[in-house]
Design a protein around this motif. Structure first.
Motif, PDB file in Angstrom:
ATOM      1  N   ARG A   9       0.858  -1.190   0.000  1.00  0.00           N
ATOM      2  CA  ARG A   9       0.000   0.000   0.000  1.00  0.00           C
ATOM      3  C   ARG A   9       0.889   1.232   0.000  1.00  0.00           C
ATOM      4  O   ARG A   9       1.683   1.446   0.921  1.00  0.00           O
ATOM      5  CB  ARG A   9      -0.897  -0.018   1.249  1.00  0.00           C
ATOM      6  N   VAL A  10       0.763   2.048  -1.044  1.00  0.00           N
ATOM      7  CA  VAL A  10       1.611   3.230  -1.193  1.00  0.00           C
ATOM      8  C   VAL A  10       0.746   4.445  -1.537  1.00  0.00           C
ATOM      9  O   VAL A  10      -0.434   4.309  -1.863  1.00  0.00           O
ATOM     10  CB  VAL A  10       2.682   3.032  -2.297  1.00  0.00           C
ATOM     11  N   VAL A  11       1.354   5.616  -1.488  1.00  0.00           N
ATOM     12  CA  VAL A  11       0.668   6.826  -1.942  1.00  0.00           C
ATOM     13  C   VAL A  11       0.391   6.694  -3.438  1.00  0.00           C
ATOM     14  O   VAL A  11       1.253   6.272  -4.203  1.00  0.00           O
ATOM     15  CB  VAL A  11       1.533   8.076  -1.676  1.00  0.00           C
ATOM     16  N   ASP A  12      -0.829   7.012  -3.857  1.00  0.00           N
ATOM     17  CA  ASP A  12      -1.205   6.900  -5.260  1.00  0.00           C
ATOM     18  C   ASP A  12      -0.227   7.688  -6.140  1.00  0.00           C
ATOM     19  O   ASP A  12       0.197   8.791  -5.787  1.00  0.00           O
ATOM     20  CB  ASP A  12      -2.625   7.417  -5.458  1.00  0.00           C
ATOM     21  N   ILE A  59      -2.197 -16.419  -3.975  1.00  0.00           N
ATOM     22  CA  ILE A  59      -2.372 -15.864  -2.622  1.00  0.00           C
ATOM     23  C   ILE A  59      -1.713 -14.499  -2.574  1.00  0.00           C
ATOM     24  O   ILE A  59      -0.507 -14.368  -2.783  1.00  0.00           O
ATOM     25  CB  ILE A  59      -1.733 -16.787  -1.557  1.00  0.00           C
ATOM     26  N   ALA A  60      -2.496 -13.471  -2.298  1.00  0.00           N
ATOM     27  CA  ALA A  60      -1.960 -12.109  -2.171  1.00  0.00           C
ATOM     28  C   ALA A  60      -1.533 -11.874  -0.733  1.00  0.00           C
ATOM     29  O   ALA A  60      -2.237 -12.245   0.206  1.00  0.00           O
ATOM     30  CB  ALA A  60      -3.005 -11.088  -2.579  1.00  0.00           C
ATOM     31  N   VAL A  61      -0.378 -11.236  -0.561  1.00  0.00           N
ATOM     32  CA  VAL A  61       0.176 -10.981   0.773  1.00  0.00           C
ATOM     33  C   VAL A  61       0.543  -9.513   0.899  1.00  0.00           C
ATOM     34  O   VAL A  61       1.120  -8.925  -0.029  1.00  0.00           O
ATOM     35  CB  VAL A  61       1.438 -11.841   1.031  1.00  0.00           C
ATOM     36  N   SER A  62       0.208  -8.920   2.032  1.00  0.00           N
ATOM     37  CA  SER A  62       0.644  -7.556   2.308  1.00  0.00           C
ATOM     38  C   SER A  62       1.107  -7.474   3.757  1.00  0.00           C
ATOM     39  O   SER A  62       0.593  -8.185   4.627  1.00  0.00           O
ATOM     40  CB  SER A  62      -0.494  -6.554   2.059  1.00  0.00           C
ATOM     41  N   CYS A  63       2.065  -6.610   4.009  1.00  0.00           N
ATOM     42  CA  CYS A  63       2.613  -6.422   5.355  1.00  0.00           C
ATOM     43  C   CYS A  63       2.498  -4.946   5.713  1.00  0.00           C
ATOM     44  O   CYS A  63       2.981  -4.091   4.961  1.00  0.00           O
ATOM     45  CB  CYS A  63       4.076  -6.863   5.411  1.00  0.00           C
ATOM     46  N   GLN A  67      -5.086  -0.890   7.295  1.00  0.00           N
ATOM     47  CA  GLN A  67      -5.672  -0.377   6.050  1.00  0.00           C
ATOM     48  C   GLN A  67      -5.182  -1.131   4.817  1.00  0.00           C
ATOM     49  O   GLN A  67      -5.749  -0.979   3.731  1.00  0.00           O
ATOM     50  CB  GLN A  67      -5.362   1.111   5.892  1.00  0.00           C
ATOM     51  N   CYS A  68      -4.141  -1.949   4.970  1.00  0.00           N
ATOM     52  CA  CYS A  68      -3.658  -2.757   3.845  1.00  0.00           C
ATOM     53  C   CYS A  68      -4.707  -3.766   3.384  1.00  0.00           C
ATOM     54  O   CYS A  68      -4.590  -4.329   2.289  1.00  0.00           O
ATOM     55  CB  CYS A  68      -2.375  -3.493   4.224  1.00  0.00           C
ATOM     56  N   GLN A  69      -5.729  -3.982   4.215  1.00  0.00           N
ATOM     57  CA  GLN A  69      -6.808  -4.884   3.805  1.00  0.00           C
ATOM     58  C   GLN A  69      -7.474  -4.396   2.526  1.00  0.00           C
ATOM     59  O   GLN A  69      -7.901  -5.193   1.684  1.00  0.00           O
ATOM     60  CB  GLN A  69      -7.847  -5.002   4.927  1.00  0.00           C
ATOM     61  N   GLU A  70      -7.576  -3.066   2.362  1.00  0.00           N
ATOM     62  CA  GLU A  70      -8.180  -2.503   1.149  1.00  0.00           C
ATOM     63  C   GLU A  70      -7.357  -2.889  -0.082  1.00  0.00           C
ATOM     64  O   GLU A  70      -7.904  -3.244  -1.130  1.00  0.00           O
ATOM     65  CB  GLU A  70      -8.259  -0.984   1.266  1.00  0.00           C
ATOM     66  N   THR A  71      -6.038  -2.826   0.062  1.00  0.00           N
ATOM     67  CA  THR A  71      -5.148  -3.189  -1.044  1.00  0.00           C
ATOM     68  C   THR A  71      -5.297  -4.667  -1.384  1.00  0.00           C
ATOM     69  O   THR A  71      -5.322  -5.051  -2.558  1.00  0.00           O
ATOM     70  CB  THR A  71      -3.688  -2.881  -0.660  1.00  0.00           C
ATOM     71  N   GLU A  87      -0.111  -7.919   9.974  1.00  0.00           N
ATOM     72  CA  GLU A  87      -0.443  -6.593  10.488  1.00  0.00           C
ATOM     73  C   GLU A  87       0.558  -6.114  11.535  1.00  0.00           C
ATOM     74  O   GLU A  87       0.865  -6.818  12.498  1.00  0.00           O
ATOM     75  CB  GLU A  87      -1.849  -6.608  11.100  1.00  0.00           C
ATOM     76  N   THR A  88       1.078  -4.917  11.332  1.00  0.00           N
ATOM     77  CA  THR A  88       1.989  -4.290  12.284  1.00  0.00           C
ATOM     78  C   THR A  88       2.025  -2.794  12.037  1.00  0.00           C
ATOM     79  O   THR A  88       1.852  -2.345  10.901  1.00  0.00           O
ATOM     80  CB  THR A  88       3.419  -4.872  12.161  1.00  0.00           C
TER      81      THR A  88
END
Length: 249
Positions: A9-12, A59-63, A67-71, A87-88
């Motif tokens: 998740r980054v700035v657009d 499988i998509a992964v985000s750390c 709010q990364c859930q939206e991504t 989540e952290t």
């Protein structure tokens, strides 16, 4: 074959970022956030592999923050089957993310990890290479074409001198370049379907990974303003200015 895709998740990319007045970082208050463009390409490529019958699950992964859930929902709307959020609130650096991805790769038994070559916020271009080193796996970076058959991946990658083609054995790590594909438009029905897909949430300690930062940012500042150009009457004056003022020749 399971494919793990990392998204950040980054700035657009359309947003002009601002530096905080105290120089401690970027001002993110009220700023539009979106998926890192290189990671969007990675999700699209993994989805295409599944549509070809090469991959069985994506499988998509985000750390990062909650709010990364939206991504991740966006990744599932593109085509990922399920998602995992580590989540952290700690500021994650490339090595920490690589360790988390390594832990998830082992946990899920993934055969392939695809991620963007770099994030547009920090431009580190390190996570994929670090993951390959930690997992002792082959890697192909800056991919502009990927073909998988007979448990091998043939990857065309962009290098300074042109194109280079590698053949690597799976499991492996691939990082995507801009010309690999063009991500599909996410339709409303797929957005609605993504809301019902499975999303698991872990903490770094659940995976046995220490994510404490090893590097400290001392100060963030905007680049110096670009000076106005000048007109010169002839080539001799231009050369003289390049020698005496710019000192580039």
């Amino acid at each position: 074959m399971k494919v793990l895709v990392a998204v950040k998740r980054v700035v657009d990319y359309n947003v002009k970022v601002r530096v905080k007045s105290d120089g401690t970082g970027m001002d993110l208050a009220g700023v539009k956030m979106s998926m890192n463009p290189f990671d969007e390409i990675a999700v699209e490529e993994a989805t295409r592999l599944k549509e070809k019958g090469v991959a069985t699950e994506v499988i998509a992964v985000s750390c990062g923050v909650a709010q990364c859930q939206e991504t991740l929902r966006t990744a599932m709307a593109i085509g990922a089957d399920r998602a995992i959020l580590v989540e952290t609130d700690v500021e994650l650096q490339p090595l920490a993310v690589a360790k988390l991805l390594k832990a998830l790769m082992d946990k899920e038994g993934a055969n392939l990890v695809i991620l963007g070559k770099q994030a547009i916020d920090d431009d580190c271009n390190q996570t994929g290479q670090m993951l390959a080193a930690l997992a002792d796996m082959p890697q192909a970076t800056f991919a502009s074409k990927v073909e998988i058959a007979d448990n091998k991946a043939q990857v065309t990658r962009e290098v300074d001198g042109g194109l280079e083609t590698l053949s690597i054995s799976l499991p492996a790590v691939i990082t995507t370049d801009l010309r690999l594909n063009e991500p599909r438009y996410v339709t409303l029905p797929n957005i609605m379907k993504a809301k019902k897909k499975q999303m698991d949430i872990f903490k770094p300690e659940d995976l046995g990974v220490n994510v404490e930062p090893r590097i400290k940012t001392l100060k963030v500042a905007e680049p110096a303003k670009r000076g106005a150009g000048v007109k010169v009457p002839d080539v001799a004056t231009l050369v003289a200015k390049l020698k005496t003022e710019a000192k580039v020749i």
